[in-house]
Scaffold this motif. Sequence first.
Motif, PDB file in Angstrom:
ATOM      1  N   THR A  51      13.151  26.049  40.741  1.00  0.00           N
ATOM      2  CA  THR A  51      14.197  27.017  41.057  1.00  0.00           C
ATOM      3  C   THR A  51      15.433  26.728  40.220  1.00  0.00           C
ATOM      4  OG1 THR A  51      15.198  25.672  42.812  1.00  0.00           O
ATOM      5  CG2 THR A  51      13.350  27.101  43.438  1.00  0.00           C
ATOM      6  N   GLU A  52      16.440  27.552  40.392  1.00  0.00           N
ATOM      7  CA  GLU A  52      17.710  27.348  39.704  1.00  0.00           C
ATOM      8  C   GLU A  52      18.356  26.027  40.091  1.00  0.00           C
ATOM      9  OE1 GLU A  52      19.394  28.948  37.275  1.00  0.00           O
ATOM     10  OE2 GLU A  52      17.551  30.114  37.043  1.00  0.00           O
ATOM     11  N   ALA A  53      18.078  25.545  41.295  1.00  0.00           N
ATOM     12  CA  ALA A  53      18.657  24.265  41.733  1.00  0.00           C
ATOM     13  C   ALA A  53      18.203  23.121  40.827  1.00  0.00           C
ATOM     14  CB  ALA A  53      18.259  23.977  43.179  1.00  0.00           C
ATOM     15  N   ASP A  54      16.957  23.191  40.351  1.00  0.00           N
ATOM     16  CA  ASP A  54      16.461  22.164  39.435  1.00  0.00           C
ATOM     17  C   ASP A  54      17.217  22.210  38.110  1.00  0.00           C
ATOM     18  OD1 ASP A  54      14.091  21.138  40.990  1.00  0.00           O
ATOM     19  OD2 ASP A  54      13.512  23.231  40.837  1.00  0.00           O
ATOM     20  N   ILE A  55      17.412  23.405  37.593  1.00  0.00           N
ATOM     21  CA  ILE A  55      18.116  23.560  36.319  1.00  0.00           C
ATOM     22  C   ILE A  55      19.563  23.115  36.455  1.00  0.00           C
ATOM     23  CG2 ILE A  55      18.866  25.233  34.581  1.00  0.00           C
ATOM     24  CD1 ILE A  55      16.362  26.871  35.245  1.00  0.00           C
ATOM     25  N   GLU A  56      20.180  23.472  37.574  1.00  0.00           N
ATOM     26  CA  GLU A  56      21.579  23.090  37.787  1.00  0.00           C
ATOM     27  C   GLU A  56      21.738  21.568  37.836  1.00  0.00           C
ATOM     28  OE1 GLU A  56      22.654  25.113  41.335  1.00  0.00           O
ATOM     29  OE2 GLU A  56      22.614  27.117  40.406  1.00  0.00           O
ATOM     30  N   ALA A  57      20.796  20.882  38.478  1.00  0.00           N
ATOM     31  CA  ALA A  57      20.878  19.417  38.564  1.00  0.00           C
ATOM     32  C   ALA A  57      20.764  18.782  37.186  1.00  0.00           C
ATOM     33  CB  ALA A  57      19.776  18.889  39.482  1.00  0.00           C
ATOM     34  N   LEU A  58      19.846  19.289  36.377  1.00  0.00           N
ATOM     35  CA  LEU A  58      19.656  18.758  35.028  1.00  0.00           C
ATOM     36  C   LEU A  58      20.848  19.086  34.135  1.00  0.00           C
ATOM     37  CD1 LEU A  58      15.919  19.229  33.990  1.00  0.00           C
ATOM     38  CD2 LEU A  58      17.346  17.242  33.547  1.00  0.00           C
ATOM     39  N   THR A  59      21.331  20.298  34.229  1.00  0.00           N
ATOM     40  CA  THR A  59      22.463  20.718  33.408  1.00  0.00           C
ATOM     41  C   THR A  59      23.694  19.887  33.726  1.00  0.00           C
ATOM     42  OG1 THR A  59      21.583  22.976  33.348  1.00  0.00           O
ATOM     43  CG2 THR A  59      23.877  22.693  32.712  1.00  0.00           C
ATOM     44  N   SER A  60      23.914  19.628  35.002  1.00  0.00           N
ATOM     45  CA  SER A  60      25.059  18.819  35.414  1.00  0.00           C
ATOM     46  C   SER A  60      24.961  17.411  34.844  1.00  0.00           C
ATOM     47  CB  SER A  60      25.134  18.778  36.945  1.00  0.00           C
ATOM     48  OG  SER A  60      26.178  17.935  37.370  1.00  0.00           O
ATOM     49  N   LEU A  61      23.767  16.838  34.868  1.00  0.00           N
ATOM     50  CA  LEU A  61      23.595  15.485  34.339  1.00  0.00           C
ATOM     51  C   LEU A  61      23.839  15.453  32.831  1.00  0.00           C
ATOM     52  CD1 LEU A  61      21.203  12.754  35.279  1.00  0.00           C
ATOM     53  CD2 LEU A  61      20.985  13.599  32.944  1.00  0.00           C
ATOM     54  N   LEU A  62      23.325  16.447  32.118  1.00  0.00           N
ATOM     55  CA  LEU A  62      23.539  16.505  30.669  1.00  0.00           C
ATOM     56  C   LEU A  62      25.026  16.604  30.336  1.00  0.00           C
ATOM     57  CD1 LEU A  62      20.632  18.937  29.698  1.00  0.00           C
ATOM     58  CD2 LEU A  62      20.858  16.576  28.917  1.00  0.00           C
ATOM     59  N   ARG A  63      25.720  17.436  31.057  1.00  0.00           N
ATOM     60  CA  ARG A  63      27.150  17.607  30.786  1.00  0.00           C
ATOM     61  C   ARG A  63      27.948  16.363  31.169  1.00  0.00           C
ATOM     62  NH1 ARG A  63      27.092  23.904  32.803  1.00  0.00           N
ATOM     63  NH2 ARG A  63      26.887  24.820  30.705  1.00  0.00           N
ATOM     64  N   GLU A  64      27.457  15.626  32.139  1.00  0.00           N
ATOM     65  CA  GLU A  64      28.141  14.394  32.532  1.00  0.00           C
ATOM     66  C   GLU A  64      28.026  13.330  31.441  1.00  0.00           C
ATOM     67  OE1 GLU A  64      27.743  10.795  35.861  1.00  0.00           O
ATOM     68  OE2 GLU A  64      26.566  12.648  36.074  1.00  0.00           O
ATOM     69  N   HIS A  65      26.846  13.207  30.838  1.00  0.00           N
ATOM     70  CA  HIS A  65      26.610  12.107  29.899  1.00  0.00           C
ATOM     71  C   HIS A  65      26.775  12.516  28.425  1.00  0.00           C
ATOM     72  CE1 HIS A  65      25.367   9.244  32.951  1.00  0.00           C
ATOM     73  NE2 HIS A  65      24.662  10.210  33.517  1.00  0.00           N
ATOM     74  N   LYS A  66      26.663  13.810  28.130  1.00  0.00           N
ATOM     75  CA  LYS A  66      26.830  14.291  26.755  1.00  0.00           C
ATOM     76  C   LYS A  66      26.088  13.379  25.756  1.00  0.00           C
ATOM     77  CE  LYS A  66      31.312  16.544  27.499  1.00  0.00           C
ATOM     78  NZ  LYS A  66      31.261  16.429  28.979  1.00  0.00           N
ATOM     79  N   PRO A  67      24.766  13.320  25.843  1.00  0.00           N
ATOM     80  CA  PRO A  67      24.013  12.371  25.024  1.00  0.00           C
ATOM     81  C   PRO A  67      24.027  12.714  23.533  1.00  0.00           C
ATOM     82  CG  PRO A  67      22.528  13.879  26.134  1.00  0.00           C
ATOM     83  CD  PRO A  67      23.892  14.144  26.698  1.00  0.00           C
ATOM     84  N   HIS A  68      23.952  11.646  22.717  1.00  0.00           N
ATOM     85  CA  HIS A  68      23.764  11.824  21.281  1.00  0.00           C
ATOM     86  C   HIS A  68      22.279  11.897  20.925  1.00  0.00           C
ATOM     87  CE1 HIS A  68      27.658   9.451  21.511  1.00  0.00           C
ATOM     88  NE2 HIS A  68      28.024  10.593  20.961  1.00  0.00           N
ATOM     89  N   GLN A  69      21.447  11.330  21.816  1.00  0.00           N
ATOM     90  CA  GLN A  69      20.010  11.268  21.559  1.00  0.00           C
ATOM     91  C   GLN A  69      19.267  11.452  22.875  1.00  0.00           C
ATOM     92  OE1 GLN A  69      18.159   7.488  20.367  1.00  0.00           O
ATOM     93  NE2 GLN A  69      17.324   8.496  18.545  1.00  0.00           N
ATOM     94  N   ILE A  70      18.207  12.282  22.835  1.00  0.00           N
ATOM     95  CA  ILE A  70      17.426  12.581  24.030  1.00  0.00           C
ATOM     96  C   ILE A  70      15.944  12.337  23.724  1.00  0.00           C
ATOM     97  CG2 ILE A  70      16.593  14.453  25.523  1.00  0.00           C
ATOM     98  CD1 ILE A  70      19.362  15.715  25.304  1.00  0.00           C
ATOM     99  N   TYR A  71      15.262  11.684  24.668  1.00  0.00           N
ATOM    100  CA  TYR A  71      13.803  11.522  24.599  1.00  0.00           C
ATOM    101  C   TYR A  71      13.193  12.246  25.806  1.00  0.00           C
ATOM    102  CZ  TYR A  71      14.536   7.831  21.118  1.00  0.00           C
ATOM    103  OH  TYR A  71      14.900   7.126  19.993  1.00  0.00           O
ATOM    104  N   ALA A  72      12.146  13.015  25.552  1.00  0.00           N
ATOM    105  CA  ALA A  72      11.518  13.781  26.628  1.00  0.00           C
ATOM    106  C   ALA A  72      10.031  13.924  26.348  1.00  0.00           C
ATOM    107  CB  ALA A  72      12.171  15.163  26.753  1.00  0.00           C
ATOM    108  N   THR A  73       9.292  14.386  27.347  1.00  0.00           N
ATOM    109  CA  THR A  73       7.856  14.629  27.191  1.00  0.00           C
ATOM    110  C   THR A  73       7.466  15.857  27.989  1.00  0.00           C
ATOM    111  OG1 THR A  73       5.673  13.581  27.276  1.00  0.00           O
ATOM    112  CG2 THR A  73       7.117  13.235  29.173  1.00  0.00           C
ATOM    113  N   GLY A  74       6.236  16.325  27.790  1.00  0.00           N
ATOM    114  CA  GLY A  74       5.721  17.467  28.548  1.00  0.00           C
ATOM    115  C   GLY A  74       5.521  18.713  27.739  1.00  0.00           C
ATOM    116  N   ASP A  75       5.888  18.701  26.442  1.00  0.00           N
ATOM    117  CA  ASP A  75       5.751  19.906  25.622  1.00  0.00           C
ATOM    118  C   ASP A  75       4.305  20.345  25.468  1.00  0.00           C
ATOM    119  OD1 ASP A  75       5.618  17.437  23.990  1.00  0.00           O
ATOM    120  OD2 ASP A  75       5.175  18.831  22.359  1.00  0.00           O
ATOM    121  N   ALA A  76       3.354  19.401  25.495  1.00  0.00           N
ATOM    122  CA  ALA A  76       1.943  19.729  25.312  1.00  0.00           C
ATOM    123  C   ALA A  76       1.163  19.663  26.618  1.00  0.00           C
ATOM    124  CB  ALA A  76       1.319  18.771  24.291  1.00  0.00           C
ATOM    125  N   ALA A  77       1.861  19.539  27.743  1.00  0.00           N
ATOM    126  CA  ALA A  77       1.199  19.353  29.034  1.00  0.00           C
ATOM    127  C   ALA A  77       0.817  20.684  29.672  1.00  0.00           C
ATOM    128  CB  ALA A  77       2.122  18.580  29.977  1.00  0.00           C
TER     129      ALA A  77
END
Length: 628
Positions: A494-520
Amino acid sequence: MSRRTLAESYEKIPTHIFPNSGAAAKALAAEVKALIEERAKEGKNVVLGMATGSTPVPFYRELIRLHKEEGLSFKNVITFNLDEYYGLTGDHPESYACFMREQIFDHIDIPKANINIPSGTVPGDQVFAHCREYEEKIDAAGGIDFQILGIGRTGHIGFNEPGSSRDSLTRRITLDRVTRQDAAADFRGEENVPHFAITMGVGTILRGKKLVLMAWGENKAEMVAKAVEGPVTEAISASFLQDHPDARFCIDEGASRELTRVKLPWLVGPVSWTPRETRRAVCWQAFKTNRPVLKLTDEHYNEHGLSDLLSEQGPAYQLNIRIFNQLQHTITGWPGGKPNEDDTYRPERATPYPKRVLVFSPEPQDAIVAMGSTIERLVEQGHDVRIVALTSGSLRISDSEADKFAGTLQELAGVVEDSPAWQSQVAYAREVLKQLEDKGEFGEDTPMLRQLKGLILRGELRDAAHACNVGTDHVTFLGLPFYEQGRYRRFKSTEADIEALTSLLREHKPHQIYATGDAADPSSVSGICFKLLESSLKACHKEEWAGSASLWLYRGKEKPLAAHEIDMAVPLSPMQLERKARALSRYGSLSSLELSSPESNRQNASHYDALGLAEYEAIETFQRWSRV
């Protein structure tokens, strides 16, 4: 001969590749809608063969949407399910009867009398008669008009495991160990997965008038290719669809990656020789001829269908050197970039230094399993590294782990002096043990049990992160709602999931991100988490930090990156690999695939060695994530 005709010479079943599972589901649901409405006008029924598992979920959700938003009625629809676990009652949360009610039947107007699912509780001496009656019901309904299928990791359709004959009918079957391993997460441990199932036979399925097999994610790619392009064999029951006059595969891009037209397009027709495609061809040729890249000759290119590449980018000597240099430049001991150095040929830029790094882990074990040594390297090199566990992972913890925890707490209370301070702990432990007993072997976890299991995995991640030099204050547990409120194969973001992630990104403003799941598989935890992260990054794309952040993909449970896909290769020494193994030992609930991660890292190194590059003990690999 046209490209499509050449592709068909490899593909023995018509195979349609969609950009994603949603697009495929929409197209198939529209086809079913047209069939239902046409038959309704004629006063006739439609007989649908239904599948279970995560694969058909997008299709069922689209059918529900058509019912609720476009008025599609299912009153003239009769359904027959492919299979059911033997030994599970219809109200067991992991029974396919329960799955079908939750995923579609409770949300449409199909008459209950029209729903047919094999019984998982029929007495053993009545199984044969029950299966015969199921066959007779299908025939009495006029046969299946439209059969939906998925494909398992053993290549099975229904539960027709390797060895199932072409003429097999509905029967009880023993489940393959691989199939039971794949279902382990649903049942909170392989030991809880039923050993038997009742399934339509291959012959029963092939009597259907129209067969459509759906497959999503790269983990299905190998079996899709074998079923579509390989010989018809009892070892892969899906291959029998080659003999059907109206069968087809509908797959997403991930599931298509082992098809010849996708994996080796130069064997099918003209190719646009992009840098990635060129590197793919040269690496493939090196592995095929068992020669390092720098020893490939013009003759090798000509003999393996690559004369066009040679004429466009040759001679071989110059092409080999260019690809060798590209591969060599992927290797770096500085995954965060090497400060104060020329980064022209390095995968990661030198500045800024130090970097704020976010490592996203769909479940708490994923990041350590896939890139534990790289995390350790980033910390050693001075970067601010934070591991973000997107979900609690509570669903993967077995009852025995919760029982052990509560039992230990009780025993600890027994060896200390009676104290009011321990009364609440003892009460908690007793309540946990009571709830475990009340719910039984297959019951649904209570909120208290899910919370405890999440805490167990939380502790394991903290221990594993500490082994990678990441402090407790740099481990974040986001607890995305889609996971905490759902179960495997039944998640809805839901939107609540996106909001939680967006808030975390804006809090930390990362220079580098590692993620997975693109081929899952898009309905898996990692697949859902990846799409949510993608949406959150899109929401932030106009912000300065987002535009400059470097994005890297790692592979967790999915097939490892191929040599041509790797943009950053981080070599590991024997000691680093040993420390990673020690970090993995902090987890008590890893699958056999996850435990074999160090061996997969060694295989990465052997592939680089075979291409003629430096020989390392092991390598963790990453792919640059194109801007969302």
